[in-house]
Design a protein around this motif. Structure first.
Motif, short mmCIF file in Angstrom:
data_model
loop_
_atom_site.label_atom_id
_atom_site.label_comp_id
_atom_site.label_asym_id
_atom_site.label_seq_id
_atom_site.Cartn_x
_atom_site.Cartn_y
_atom_site.Cartn_z
N LEU A 139 0.84 -1.21 0.00
CA LEU A 139 0.00 0.00 0.00
C LEU A 139 0.87 1.25 0.00
CD1 LEU A 139 -2.75 -1.17 2.52
CD2 LEU A 139 -3.12 -0.60 0.10
N GLY A 195 2.21 2.37 -3.23
CA GLY A 195 1.25 2.84 -4.23
C GLY A 195 0.49 1.73 -4.93
N CYS A 196 0.54 0.50 -4.43
CA CYS A 196 -0.25 -0.58 -5.04
C CYS A 196 -1.73 -0.30 -4.76
CB CYS A 196 0.16 -1.93 -4.45
SG CYS A 196 -0.90 -3.28 -5.02
N ARG A 197 -2.51 -0.26 -5.84
CA ARG A 197 -3.94 0.02 -5.67
C ARG A 197 -4.80 -1.01 -6.39
NH1 ARG A 197 -2.03 2.40 -2.25
NH2 ARG A 197 -2.28 4.56 -1.60
N PHE A 198 -4.22 -2.12 -6.76
CA PHE A 198 -5.02 -3.18 -7.40
C PHE A 198 -4.49 -4.53 -6.95
CE2 PHE A 198 -6.41 -6.21 -10.53
CZ PHE A 198 -7.66 -5.76 -10.95
N PRO A 207 -10.29 -0.41 -0.64
CA PRO A 207 -11.34 0.57 -0.91
C PRO A 207 -11.10 1.89 -0.17
CG PRO A 207 -12.30 -1.58 -0.49
CD PRO A 207 -10.83 -1.69 -0.17
N PHE A 241 -8.27 3.11 0.56
CA PHE A 241 -7.13 3.76 -0.08
C PHE A 241 -7.43 4.13 -1.53
CE2 PHE A 241 -3.25 3.43 2.64
CZ PHE A 241 -3.85 2.90 3.76
N GLY A 242 -8.70 3.97 -1.93
CA GLY A 242 -9.08 4.36 -3.28
C GLY A 242 -8.67 3.35 -4.34
N GLY A 243 -8.44 2.12 -3.94
CA GLY A 243 -8.01 1.10 -4.89
C GLY A 243 -9.08 0.06 -5.14
N ILE A 244 -8.70 -0.99 -5.85
CA ILE A 244 -9.64 -2.02 -6.27
C ILE A 244 -9.10 -3.40 -5.88
CG2 ILE A 244 -10.71 -3.15 -8.28
CD1 ILE A 244 -10.60 -0.45 -9.72
N SER A 245 -9.97 -4.22 -5.33
CA SER A 245 -9.62 -5.61 -5.06
C SER A 245 -10.61 -6.51 -5.78
CB SER A 245 -9.68 -5.87 -3.55
OG SER A 245 -9.67 -7.26 -3.31
N ALA A 257 -4.34 -4.74 -15.22
CA ALA A 257 -4.35 -3.45 -14.53
C ALA A 257 -3.00 -2.76 -14.65
CB ALA A 257 -4.73 -3.66 -13.06
N VAL A 272 -1.44 0.98 -13.61
CA VAL A 272 -1.77 0.91 -12.18
C VAL A 272 -0.82 -0.08 -11.49
CG1 VAL A 272 -3.55 0.19 -10.55
CG2 VAL A 272 -4.17 1.51 -12.58
N LYS A 273 -0.30 0.31 -10.35
CA LYS A 273 0.59 -0.61 -9.62
C LYS A 273 -0.25 -1.74 -9.02
CE LYS A 273 4.44 1.64 -7.83
NZ LYS A 273 5.08 2.73 -7.04
#
Lengths: 634, 311
Positions: free
Chosen positions: A237, A240-243, A264, A266-270, A286, A291-292
């Protein structure tokens, strides 16, 4: 005897709250000013079956499980509580008591629930006799009775903690605070009452033992209690990993869960997907968009990722994968640790592999090396794998809070902006040369564009391809592209060697005669053994290796050259790391012997002491828990 | 300001822009149905107003995978059967990009069948074109999941003992919200259907019959065909799931009796796409995730703020 480490084992059935109780117990001792370390052992079942957690606490650094343990709190087994199963699981109730006795040290304390365990059942065991032989101190307590008086049966675990606190002179207020903070309403009140009653009752007991928990010296700064899974997730995180995409599998599920709960926010997607092939492919999709991204699994699921992993290598799409090893082959021992996936991680997928592999050794390294894994992956456009195991996944350790006071890094690495794309080399047809033969500044990394950017069009393909990505079987192009892709490993090695702090960790006197080499999660245990060996008059030092690919040639060569002999300690049956070392260095086969363990349990420090003494005497191990393999020619 | 100026750029688009300068001439066999897909796709793109720079085409492996070489756009020629998981993550990462996936019947209905089912189930906002030639072409003519029962090949010397898979029915059960079948011999219908599929907000599945003159010689050229929307013999409601199911079943059965039915089978315009669903529960950011990495003012949270709960 007040200053020996407390090694407290709580045993019961899966579903008895062993995990949560032990976490709170560890946290309370951490808050009291001790260093703590936990070791989990559990079966691959939802409910029932024998499970335990050990909490080791002391004022010294505790970087490993201890040798045996000295306090057993046994709750009995929840599965056996089901009256309908009596016939089949007749003696399960008493097993968390009887099955744990072999490792209990002399002078140890046993607290068992006499409310659950039938007096006759206990009498039928050899408990009394063994207690006498080993100077164990028995404290039967009606934990269930106390729990029932204020709440529900399951609160037996809280009652057990109250009894422990009274018997070991631990300040019970730490437990009260934790219960107050983590529970609410009637449940909180009931647990507080159970704790207090159990504590008071046990204070009235006649204490036959003469030792107590060490009193905490206190910490210089505030501590946090985290597992390797927590810190791998936090490292990702912060980088900058957001996926993340994944499919559940023990023990990988831990990282996937922690990321899914936080992304979620952190504004990311799982994404939980249909299988691990998809999981790795989604992370690639991704990442292709800039996206990281990460994915991961354990052995069997990681096997399914082989082909997408190769696609990442060929298309130079950055990705970070976590491999949480468990004992194999196949389904193996699903909840037990092993380091048997090393070669699988290094080489799976067709063709020459070009990937980076780190094996962090502890909670801190999980954080720093996961961050490094993302940096390398995105700067060099290469898949990077963080390999850890069921041991490191579940063990909790205290770390200063300030350790995490780090800035996030969102840099997506070698990605161009639209302005830069305009300046960059294009094919005459207008396609962007995303895979240049000779990128500027002599680097092997050819910066990429991402879809949606004007004039950045290129083709990513698993086929061999030319500069703009089109399929190309020209021999000259093939050699150039291969050399550039594989050549990145040497560049990465150079960068890693130039860092202020290497990923390899050392222990013991520099001029020692003998060496121990280990990798990944066994480091803490090996280092504790090194201290004991030196205290006992041996001359030993150790290296804990984390960089598996590209291999840290200089570090290991220097280490091996400096010692007469070296023992390689790893949790697998075929000495995979020793094999890797010989392959990478091309020598030292006559200097390295192996100490191997693959019975589902990690090493204990004294086992390494024993293995080392066997190796220098060229003797034989006194038992079958481990295997000793002499050096070539011995 | 967007870091992706190609997205939603307002300008005239010419279909020739989709012909790559590097490989303008496809190397498919003469008479191959794949030419029809390429032509229809090139024709559809200007109609939907999308440029090569804002389009990502993801393909699998096989003759169909070569589409990436002959169609100018951002491309990801993936591995056998895996175009869909790559494509759907790409769409989630940057919903502004037009994402199209394509592959053959072996790729999509065989080795990638699991991904097909789940991508349809999740209703990702993307288009999936399956080149259905009822054969494995690039590996020289083995029986495929859609080959008719009794189909003889080198690997099924006595003829296949298996009933063919029913791709339209499978797609409907799995959850696709736009399902159509077209044929290479029907270029205008094909271009219209692909344009509709691209504009559809959800998972649009186009089963594209592509004759293989080299390896499936005894199979039809998919002529004469009937467009069920144009025919007086058929009149099903494409918004009605039950009627669509019956029409699909009949179409799949008749294909092997020599009657080629094509057209739109099912359209559900009300079902939210996966991205919309995910945003509705707060698990996907409103701004495209891909933008954030180019935005110097973006806020990046750090985990130091999570440590309190571990103390």
């Amino acid at each position: 005897m007040a200053e020996k480490d407390l090694i407290w084992r709580i045993a019961g059935g899966s579903g008895d709250g062993i995990d949560s109780t032990s976490q709170n117990f560890a946290k309370a001792l951490m808050r009291s000013g001790l260093n703590v370390f936990t070791h989990r052992h559990y079966p691959s079942r939802i409910r029932g079956g024998h499970t335990y957690v050990e909490v080791r606490a002391g004022n010294g650094p505790v970087g490993s499980r201890g040798d045996g343990y000295n306090f057993l709190l046994t709750l009995g087994d929840s599965f056996a509580r089901n009256p309908g199963e009596d016939a089949y699981y007749g003696d399960e109730e008493v097993k968390p008591l009887t099955e744990n006795l072999d490792e209990l040290n002399e002078g140890g304390i046993i607290v068992y629930d006499e409310g659950l365990l039938d007096e006759e059942d206990v009498a039928e065991t050899d408990l009394e006799q063994r207690a006498e032989e080993n100077d164990w101190h028995l404290y039967p307590v009606d934990l269930r009775g106390i729990a029932r008086e204020y709440g529900r049966d399951v609160m037996r675990n809280t009652a057990g903690v109250g009894v422990t606190a009274a018997l070991l002179d631990i300040d019970v207020s730490y437990f009260e605070e934790l219960i107050s903070a983590s529970m609410s309403g009637d449940i909180k009140e009931a647990n507080l009452n159970v704790l207090e009653d159990a504590y008071e009752q046990a204070q009235e007991f006649e204490h036959t033992h003469d030792w107590s928990a060490p009193e905490g010296d206190g910490h210089d700064e505030e501590q946090a209690l985290l597992s390797g899974s927590d810190t791998i997730s936090y490292g990702a995180l912060d980088e900058g990993c957001r996926f993340i995409s994944g499919y559940p599998m023990t023990p990988w599920t831990d990282v996937f869960t922690i990321m899914s709960q936080n992304l979620p926010k952190f504004g990311g997607i799982s994404e939980q997907v249909e299988d691990e092939i998809a999981a790795a492919a989604l992370a690639l999709g991704a990442s292709h968009m800039g996206v990281k991204s990460m994915s991961g699994s354990s052995g069997g699921g990681f096997a399914l990722m082989s082909e997408p992993l190769g696609l990442a290598e060929m298309t130079e799409t950055p990705i970070v994968l976590v491999e949480a090893m468990r004992a194999g082959p196949s389904t193996g021992l699903p909840t037990k640790p092993e380091q048997g996936d090393l070669e699988h991680i290094l080489y799976t997928s067709q063709g020459d592999s070009s990937r980076v592999v780190f094996a962090p050794a502890n909670v801190r390294e999980c954080y720093t090396q996961t961050r490094q894994a993302f940096k390398i992956a995105y700067e060099y456009q290469i898949p990077t794998i963080v390999a850890y195991d069921q041991k490191l996944q579940g063990e909790l350790r205290n770390v200063p809070v300030s350790f995490f006071d780090e800035e996030p890094n969102s840099d997506p690495g070698a990605v161009l902006t639209e302005e830069e794309i305009q300046e960059a080399a294009h094919h005459a047809s207008g396609k962007f040369n995303r895979f240049q033969h000779d990128p500027e500044d002599g680097s092997n990394v050819s910066p990429r564009s991402v879809p949606g950017q004007k004039d950045g069009r290129f083709l990513a393909t698993g086929n061999e391809h030319n500069e703009s990505g089109h399929i190309d079987e020209d021999p000259e192009n093939r050699v150039i592209q291969m050399e550039r892709r594989v050549g990145k490993l040497a560049d990465i090695r150079e960068e890693l060697d130039g860092l202020d702090t290497t990923h390899q960790t050392y222990k013991g006197p520099e001029d020692a005669d003998y060496g121990i080499i280990t990798w990944g999660s066994q480091q803490g245990t090996v280092f504790e053994a090194v201290d004991r060996l030196n205290d006992a008059g041996h001359s030993v030092k150790a290296i804990g290796v984390s960089d598996l690919m590209p291999y840290p040639e200089e570090d290991v060569t220097e280490f091996l050259e400096s010692v007469d002999e070296a023992l390689v300690v790893e949790m697998n049956a075929t000495a995979q790391f020793r094999g890797l070392t010989q392959k990478e260095l091309g020598r030292f086969g006559e200097k390295m012997s192996s100490l191997l363990k693959y019975n589902g349990n990690p090493f204990e420090p004294d086992e390494i002491v024993e293995g080392f003494e066997t190796s220098i005497d060229d003797g034989e191990l006194p038992h079958q828990r481990m295997k000793y393999v002499p050096a070539a020619g011995d | 300001m967007s870091a992706f100026s190609a997205i939603d750029e307002e300008r005239e688009i010419d279909r020739d822009e989709f012909t790559p300068g590097i490989e303008p001439q496809p190397t498919w066999c003469p008479g191959c149905g794949d030419f029809g897909v390429l032509k229809a796709l090139k024709q559809a793109m200007p109609e939907v107003g999308r440029t090569p720079d804002e389009t990502l085409l993801c393909t699998g492996i096989g003759c169909s995978g070569k589409l990436n070489s002959y169609f100018e756009s951002y491309g990801f020629h993936t591995i056998h059967g895996r175009s869909l998981p790559v494509a759907r993550a790409a769409k989630l990462a940057n919903p502004g990009v037009e994402v199209i996936a394509a592959g053959g019947d072996g790729d999509g209905y065989g080795i990638g069948g699991n991904h097909f089912i789940h991508t349809a189930r999740e209703n990702h906002d993307m288009t999936y074109i399956v080149f259905n030639n009822e054969i494995f072409g690039l590996t020289k003519g083995q029986t495929s999941p859609t080959s008719p029962k009794g189909h003889k090949s080198k690997t099924q010397p006595s003829g296949s003992a298996k009933e063919p898979l029913r791709p339209l029915s499978l797609s409907l059960s799995a959850g696709a919200s736009y399902i159509a079948r077209t044929a290479a011999v029907n270029p205008n219908q094909a271009a219209d259907i692909i344009a509709e599929a691209i504009e559809h907000d959800g998972f649009a599945h186009v089963d594209f019959l592509t004759q293989c003159p080299t390896w499936n010689k005894d199979a039809k050229q998919y002529v004469p065909y009937t467009d069920i929307q144009q025919s007086d013999d058929y009149d099903h409601d494409i918004n009605d799931r039950r009627e669509a199911a019956e029409m699909m079943y009949e179409t799949e059965t008749k294909l092997h009796e020599g009657e080629i039915l094509t057209g739109r089978y099912y359209v559900d315009d009300d079902r939210p796409s996966y991205g919309q669903e995910k945003r509705a529960i707060g698990e996907m950011p409103e701004e495209p995730l891909a933008e954030r990495y180019f935005d110097e003012d973006a806020d990046w949270d750090r985990t130091y703020d999570l440590i309190d709960k571990h103390t």
